[in-house]
Design an enzyme around this catalytic site. Sequence first.
Site, PDB file in Angstrom:
ATOM      1  N   GLU A   1       0.767  -1.456   0.218  1.00 27.82           N
ATOM      2  CA  GLU A   1      -0.082  -0.376   0.318  1.00 27.82           C
ATOM      3  C   GLU A   1       0.989   1.282  -0.066  1.00 27.82           C
ATOM      4  OE1 GLU A   1      -2.640   1.593  -1.062  1.00 27.82           O
ATOM      5  OE2 GLU A   1      -3.873   1.877   0.663  1.00 27.82           O
ATOM      6  N   ASP A   2       0.211   2.324  -0.583  1.00 31.47           N
ATOM      7  CA  ASP A   2       1.178   3.272  -0.444  1.00 31.47           C
ATOM      8  C   ASP A   2       1.454   4.132   0.970  1.00 31.47           C
ATOM      9  OD1 ASP A   2      -1.828   4.127  -0.297  1.00 31.47           O
ATOM     10  OD2 ASP A   2      -1.411   5.652  -1.700  1.00 31.47           O
TER      11      ASP A   2
ATOM     12  N   ASP B   1      -2.226   5.682   7.478  1.00 29.68           N
ATOM     13  CA  ASP B   1      -2.961   6.787   7.836  1.00 29.68           C
ATOM     14  C   ASP B   1      -4.070   6.399   9.378  1.00 29.68           C
ATOM     15  OD1 ASP B   1      -3.002  10.288   7.595  1.00 29.68           O
ATOM     16  OD2 ASP B   1      -5.065   9.629   6.859  1.00 29.68           O
TER      17      ASP B   1
ATOM     18  N   PHE C   1      -0.453  16.371   4.277  1.00 30.38           N
ATOM     19  CA  PHE C   1      -0.538  15.348   2.949  1.00 30.38           C
ATOM     20  C   PHE C   1       0.241  15.129   2.261  1.00 30.38           C
ATOM     21  CE2 PHE C   1      -3.535  14.751  -0.460  1.00 30.38           C
ATOM     22  CZ  PHE C   1      -3.986  13.007  -0.287  1.00 30.38           C
TER      23      PHE C   1
ATOM     24  N   ARG D   1      -0.019  11.685  -8.943  1.00 34.44           N
ATOM     25  CA  ARG D   1       0.101  10.432  -8.487  1.00 34.44           C
ATOM     26  C   ARG D   1       1.499  10.625  -9.653  1.00 34.44           C
ATOM     27  NH1 ARG D   1      -3.551   7.294  -5.946  1.00 34.44           N
ATOM     28  NH2 ARG D   1      -5.813   7.601  -6.991  1.00 34.44           N
TER      29      ARG D   1
HETATM   30  P1  XMP Z   1      -6.212   4.929   6.393  1.00 32.67           P
HETATM   31  O1  XMP Z   1      -8.012   3.687   6.528  1.00 32.67           O
HETATM   32  O2  XMP Z   1      -5.614   4.567   6.776  1.00 32.67           O
HETATM   33  O3  XMP Z   1      -6.147   5.035   4.466  1.00 32.67           O
HETATM   34  O4  XMP Z   1      -6.609   6.065   6.249  1.00 32.67           O
HETATM   35  C1  XMP Z   1      -5.197   5.765   4.007  1.00 32.67           C
HETATM   36  C2  XMP Z   1      -5.564   5.773   2.270  1.00 32.67           C
HETATM   37  O5  XMP Z   1      -5.504   7.494   2.751  1.00 32.67           O
HETATM   38  C3  XMP Z   1      -5.132   7.776   1.609  1.00 32.67           C
HETATM   39  N1  XMP Z   1      -4.333   9.089   1.971  1.00 32.67           N
HETATM   40  C4  XMP Z   1      -3.071  10.100   1.534  1.00 32.67           C
HETATM   41  N2  XMP Z   1      -3.632  10.308   0.657  1.00 32.67           N
HETATM   42  N3  XMP Z   1      -2.131  11.358   0.358  1.00 32.67           N
HETATM   43  C5  XMP Z   1      -2.039  10.991   0.096  1.00 32.67           C
HETATM   44  O6  XMP Z   1      -2.469  10.971  -1.135  1.00 32.67           O
HETATM   45  C6  XMP Z   1      -1.550  11.487   1.773  1.00 32.67           C
HETATM   46  O7  XMP Z   1      -1.183  12.578   2.879  1.00 32.67           O
HETATM   47  C7  XMP Z   1      -2.584  10.712   2.430  1.00 32.67           C
HETATM   48  N4  XMP Z   1      -2.841   9.958   3.446  1.00 32.67           N
HETATM   49  C8  XMP Z   1      -3.872   9.178   3.544  1.00 32.67           C
HETATM   50  C9  XMP Z   1      -4.618   7.625   0.638  1.00 32.67           C
HETATM   51  O8  XMP Z   1      -5.202   6.927   0.166  1.00 32.67           O
HETATM   52  C10 XMP Z   1      -4.520   5.480   1.843  1.00 32.67           C
HETATM   53  O9  XMP Z   1      -4.357   4.915   0.740  1.00 32.67           O
HETATM   54 MG    MG Z   2      -5.032   4.903  -1.507  1.00 22.48          MG
END
Ligand code: XMP
Ligand code: MG
Length: 176
Positions: free
Chosen positions: A98-99, A102, A151, A164
């Site tokens: 996963e990227d 959060d 972010f 992206r």
């Molecule tokens: P959770 O469930 O852990 O989800 O809150 C994680 C998803 O939240 C998005 N996310 C971000 N995407 N920059 C982004 O581009 C960020 O700083 C960020 N923080 C959370 C992301 O889609 C991830 O899969």
């Molecule tokens: Mg995501």
Amino acid sequence: MTEAVAEVLFPKEVIARRVRELAGQISRDYEGREPLIVGILNGAFIFMADLIRALDVPCRVDFVRLASYGSESVSSGAIRIGKDLETPIAGRDVLIVEDIVDTGLTLSRLVEVLRERQPASLRVCVFLDKPERRRIPFTADYVGFVIPDRFVVGYGLDFDEKYRFLPDVYVLGRSS
Ligand code: XMP
Ligand code: MG
């Protein structure tokens, strides 16, 4: 006010070095096995592509797409599978990629769903970890970088589907 890519947090050279380190660690842990690498679309695709090409073990790949019922950047907690795996995972070594983690809601839900299918093992590798934002306890097995509560975009991460493609990771700021 609109958003703008403000400062580079991780330049591509730093990312490449860390991805190689992670791949080394994963290769040692999975020696003699052939894990199924499960990427979470869309955010993980660039990280996953770099990661698997740096592995010293063979692997297979599959993808899931998740959807939260809330907005993309603020997880509502209710997560459903938009696109499921095409591979049966019972008895397989599965590594979710996963990227970013959060709040932890997305990954803990996905782990719960995949665990029910009885893989031989199930681990999680995230490129970024924002521990300050956790709403439920979640610890990834492999973490690229721990970051503060900002972010970020680039290297697969988006804001509103933008940025992206950027090879570096940026903190998203605001322009006047
Ligand atoms: P959770 O469930 O852990 O989800 O809150 C994680 C998803 O939240 C998005 N996310 C971000 N995407 N920059 C982004 O581009 C960020 O700083 C960020 N923080 C959370 C992301 O889609 C991830 O899969
Ligand atoms: Mg995501």
